[in-house]
Design a protein around this motif. Structure first.
Motif, PDB file in Angstrom:
ATOM      1  N   CYS A  53       0.835  -1.201   0.000  1.00 26.97           N
ATOM      2  CA  CYS A  53       0.000   0.000   0.000  1.00 26.97           C
ATOM      3  C   CYS A  53       0.870   1.252   0.000  1.00 26.97           C
ATOM      4  O   CYS A  53       0.675   2.159  -0.808  1.00 26.97           O
ATOM      5  N   VAL A  54       1.859   1.301   0.885  1.00 27.86           N
ATOM      6  CA  VAL A  54       2.733   2.472   0.960  1.00 27.86           C
ATOM      7  C   VAL A  54       3.584   2.588  -0.299  1.00 27.86           C
ATOM      8  O   VAL A  54       3.740   3.672  -0.862  1.00 27.86           O
ATOM      9  N   GLY A  72       2.906   1.599  -3.267  1.00 27.77           N
ATOM     10  CA  GLY A  72       2.091   1.960  -4.413  1.00 27.77           C
ATOM     11  C   GLY A  72       1.479   3.346  -4.329  1.00 27.77           C
ATOM     12  O   GLY A  72       0.814   3.795  -5.257  1.00 27.77           O
ATOM     13  N   SER A  73       1.726   4.045  -3.218  1.00 28.61           N
ATOM     14  CA  SER A  73       1.088   5.347  -3.029  1.00 28.61           C
ATOM     15  C   SER A  73       1.791   6.468  -3.783  1.00 28.61           C
ATOM     16  O   SER A  73       1.274   7.574  -3.859  1.00 28.61           O
ATOM     17  N   GLY A 115       4.434   7.953  -2.865  1.00 32.01           N
ATOM     18  CA  GLY A 115       4.897   8.925  -1.886  1.00 32.01           C
ATOM     19  C   GLY A 115       6.388   9.188  -1.906  1.00 32.01           C
ATOM     20  O   GLY A 115       6.907   9.853  -1.035  1.00 32.01           O
ATOM     21  N   ARG A 157      11.430   3.930   4.531  1.00 31.11           N
ATOM     22  CA  ARG A 157      10.130   3.823   3.888  1.00 31.11           C
ATOM     23  C   ARG A 157      10.261   2.961   2.640  1.00 31.11           C
ATOM     24  O   ARG A 157      11.211   3.076   1.902  1.00 31.11           O
TER      25      ARG A 157
END
Length: 67
Positions: free
Chosen positions: A41-42, A44-45, A47, A63
């Motif tokens: 999820c992170v 694919g964000s 960010g 991260r």
């Protein structure tokens, strides 16, 4: 001491979870399937990219990034 820097990838997850357990022994362990879902999820964000550094103690990261 030589340090190698590279993007963290999904294959680093097990080592990161082990590091988290070592640094936070009072935290309840996160089931691997839950950790993988959070990682994806992170990652694919969109960010941004995070980096891992290789030291004598192993790989570590801040991260996740997409693999």
């Amino acid at each position: 001491m030589e340090i190698t820097v590279r993007p963290a990838v999904e294959q680093d997850l097990a080592a990161l979870l082990a590091l988290h357990r070592e640094l936070n022994p009072d935290d309840a362990p996160l089931p691997p399937e839950s950790a993988l879902a959070v990682w994806r999820c992170v990652a694919g964000s969109g960010g941004g990219r995070s980096w891992s550094r290789r030291r004598r103690t192993g790989w570590w990261s801040v991260r996740p990034t997409a693999s």
